[in-house]
Design a protein around this motif. Sequence first.
Motif, PDB file in Angstrom:
ATOM      1  N   ALA A 324       0.790  -1.226   0.000  1.00 65.21           N
ATOM      2  CA  ALA A 324       0.000   0.000   0.000  1.00 65.21           C
ATOM      3  C   ALA A 324       0.825   1.281   0.000  1.00 65.21           C
ATOM      4  CB  ALA A 324      -0.927   0.003   1.221  1.00 65.21           C
ATOM      5  N   ASP A 325       2.135   1.192  -0.191  1.00 65.81           N
ATOM      6  CA  ASP A 325       2.958   2.397  -0.278  1.00 65.81           C
ATOM      7  C   ASP A 325       2.609   3.124  -1.581  1.00 65.81           C
ATOM      8  OD1 ASP A 325       4.882   4.357  -0.219  1.00 65.81           O
ATOM      9  OD2 ASP A 325       6.547   3.014  -0.706  1.00 65.81           O
ATOM     10  N   PRO A 326       2.141   4.384  -1.526  1.00 71.50           N
ATOM     11  CA  PRO A 326       1.684   5.041  -2.752  1.00 71.50           C
ATOM     12  C   PRO A 326       2.767   5.240  -3.798  1.00 71.50           C
ATOM     13  CG  PRO A 326       1.746   6.599  -0.924  1.00 71.50           C
ATOM     14  CD  PRO A 326       1.940   5.235  -0.335  1.00 71.50           C
ATOM     15  N   VAL A 327       4.022   5.432  -3.406  1.00 73.70           N
ATOM     16  CA  VAL A 327       5.054   5.604  -4.417  1.00 73.70           C
ATOM     17  C   VAL A 327       5.323   4.281  -5.128  1.00 73.70           C
ATOM     18  CG1 VAL A 327       7.131   5.204  -2.987  1.00 73.70           C
ATOM     19  CG2 VAL A 327       7.232   6.773  -4.930  1.00 73.70           C
ATOM     20  N   ALA A 328       5.252   3.154  -4.406  1.00 72.80           N
ATOM     21  CA  ALA A 328       5.409   1.843  -5.046  1.00 72.80           C
ATOM     22  C   ALA A 328       4.245   1.573  -5.996  1.00 72.80           C
ATOM     23  CB  ALA A 328       5.515   0.749  -3.987  1.00 72.80           C
ATOM     24  N   LEU A 329       3.037   1.947  -5.579  1.00 70.92           N
ATOM     25  CA  LEU A 329       1.882   1.763  -6.447  1.00 70.92           C
ATOM     26  C   LEU A 329       1.975   2.634  -7.704  1.00 70.92           C
ATOM     27  CD1 LEU A 329      -0.940   1.715  -3.743  1.00 70.92           C
ATOM     28  CD2 LEU A 329      -0.222  -0.207  -5.174  1.00 70.92           C
ATOM     29  N   ALA A 330       2.378   3.894  -7.529  1.00 71.60           N
ATOM     30  CA  ALA A 330       2.512   4.783  -8.685  1.00 71.60           C
ATOM     31  C   ALA A 330       3.571   4.266  -9.641  1.00 71.60           C
ATOM     32  CB  ALA A 330       2.847   6.200  -8.224  1.00 71.60           C
ATOM     33  N   ARG A 331       4.699   3.786  -9.105  1.00 71.97           N
ATOM     34  CA  ARG A 331       5.736   3.198  -9.959  1.00 71.97           C
ATOM     35  C   ARG A 331       5.179   2.022 -10.756  1.00 71.97           C
ATOM     36  NH1 ARG A 331       9.449   2.412  -5.297  1.00 71.97           N
ATOM     37  NH2 ARG A 331      10.518   4.402  -4.938  1.00 71.97           N
ATOM     38  N   ASP A 332       4.410   1.182 -10.079  1.00 68.86           N
ATOM     39  CA  ASP A 332       3.880  -0.012 -10.721  1.00 68.86           C
ATOM     40  C   ASP A 332       2.920   0.356 -11.855  1.00 68.86           C
ATOM     41  OD1 ASP A 332       3.721  -3.148 -10.077  1.00 68.86           O
ATOM     42  OD2 ASP A 332       1.746  -2.466 -10.751  1.00 68.86           O
ATOM     43  N   LEU A 333       2.064   1.345 -11.635  1.00 65.75           N
ATOM     44  CA  LEU A 333       1.132   1.750 -12.676  1.00 65.75           C
ATOM     45  C   LEU A 333       1.857   2.399 -13.852  1.00 65.75           C
ATOM     46  CD1 LEU A 333      -1.781   3.165 -10.501  1.00 65.75           C
ATOM     47  CD2 LEU A 333      -1.689   0.977 -11.683  1.00 65.75           C
ATOM     48  N   VAL A 334       2.898   3.174 -13.567  1.00 67.23           N
ATOM     49  CA  VAL A 334       3.704   3.759 -14.637  1.00 67.23           C
ATOM     50  C   VAL A 334       4.396   2.660 -15.437  1.00 67.23           C
ATOM     51  CG1 VAL A 334       5.784   5.120 -15.096  1.00 67.23           C
ATOM     52  CG2 VAL A 334       4.006   6.019 -13.580  1.00 67.23           C
ATOM     53  N   ALA A 335       4.967   1.675 -14.744  1.00 67.64           N
ATOM     54  CA  ALA A 335       5.629   0.566 -15.429  1.00 67.64           C
ATOM     55  C   ALA A 335       4.630  -0.208 -16.282  1.00 67.64           C
ATOM     56  CB  ALA A 335       6.300  -0.352 -14.415  1.00 67.64           C
ATOM     57  N   TRP A 336       3.423  -0.393 -15.776  1.00 69.49           N
ATOM     58  CA  TRP A 336       2.389  -1.094 -16.546  1.00 69.49           C
ATOM     59  C   TRP A 336       2.055  -0.321 -17.820  1.00 69.49           C
ATOM     60  CZ3 TRP A 336      -2.520   0.279 -18.125  1.00 69.49           C
ATOM     61  CH2 TRP A 336      -3.306  -0.755 -18.645  1.00 69.49           C
ATOM     62  N   SER A 337       1.937   0.991 -17.720  1.00 68.19           N
ATOM     63  CA  SER A 337       1.654   1.809 -18.899  1.00 68.19           C
ATOM     64  C   SER A 337       2.768   1.684 -19.928  1.00 68.19           C
ATOM     65  CB  SER A 337       1.483   3.276 -18.495  1.00 68.19           C
ATOM     66  OG  SER A 337       0.381   3.447 -17.641  1.00 68.19           O
TER      67      SER A 337
END
Length: 395
Positions: A324-337
């Motif tokens: 649930a760390d927001p920076v890890a989540l944001a990184r993951d969504l950017v990587a997915w894109s």
Amino acid sequence: MVGVVTAAPVCPACGEPAADGARFCESCGTPLTSPGATPTDEGAGAGSAAPDGPAAATSPAATAAAGGCRACGGVVAADGYCEQCGARAPAPHDHEEEQPAPHVAGVTDVGVRRRRNEDSMALGVVGDVSVLVVCDGVASAPDSDIASQAAATAARDVLVAGAATVAPGDAAAWSRLLVESGHRADDAARTAVDDAVARTDPPSCTFVAAVVSPQLLVAGWLGDSRVYWLPDAGTPEQLTEDDSVAAELMAGGMSRAAAERSPEAHAITRWLGADAEETTARTVAARPDGPGWVLACSDGLWNYASAPEVVADLLRDAEGRVGADPVALARDLVAWSNASGGHDNVTVALARVAGPPAAGPAPAPDTHVADAGTTPTTRRRPAGSLPGEPDAPAP
């Protein structure tokens, strides 16, 4: 001996076509070879083709950390290009992360296909209030990256300052302040480049901002950057409504999928900058009834996941893998894109909303739309608004 290039290559890292005889991709700097060509003697493997696909490209963050050329490991000169192989080095803004508090973070990234990151973000936290601002520079106008950063910073500063006087649950006051922040962002975008007003195609950008507290979510926007409310349980929502040709097509009855695949889908009808005619942000407010996430993003994310149910599914999947760390989540969504195609710059900003758990199962996710490629964000001006352009025909 230098190998002979026998055909015009296509970049194996980003897929862009190259000129006949080119040794390096003009878009991303990756070395190019054709089948059977002999690598150059300069730098072992420098002429070898990179592995196929966007996932094979080294991330700007990793390259910056290594301190060398991402293509061959050579020394990067002061002009930003490798002295050994000529590849372009990542710029600092190619990948940036920001986390002003444990529950708020954002990531912006250049993507796979673009040479410059024209997205910008600015985040802030004051007490129980979190502020997310995302601006997407118009790719067709030079220096829009400068305008977008100036706009995002100016808007964030207005909203953070306002948190000292506006009650977290006062929807009307926050709506007025979001409108003010949009005007200040427009002023900043207009003045960020000295000669912007004199240009036929001045730098400009979209604008979206969210003010987040446990009892209230308020968003303001111009253009097609978005804010989503993604509750842990319940129905996810896209809080903003794009100012774009695609939105007009959907309003006329076209499906979301068809409208967002139309040739002018990414033509925006409102923006910030010296040629903007109307810069009063629209606003919307919602009151969360349980915990969840507020997500602000540029179209680099929703190119591949547009419907709120799809975005919610992506976030839940990421949370199950990285926590649930927001920076890890944001990184993951950017990587997915980027793995989905990375045709555009992508920015993801997240703020966690705390609250009592809400009962009921989460909605079933839709299947996300496959990568169809995207066009850069452009502006749709009224006919006759550019010098030398004929006026619109009389009705």
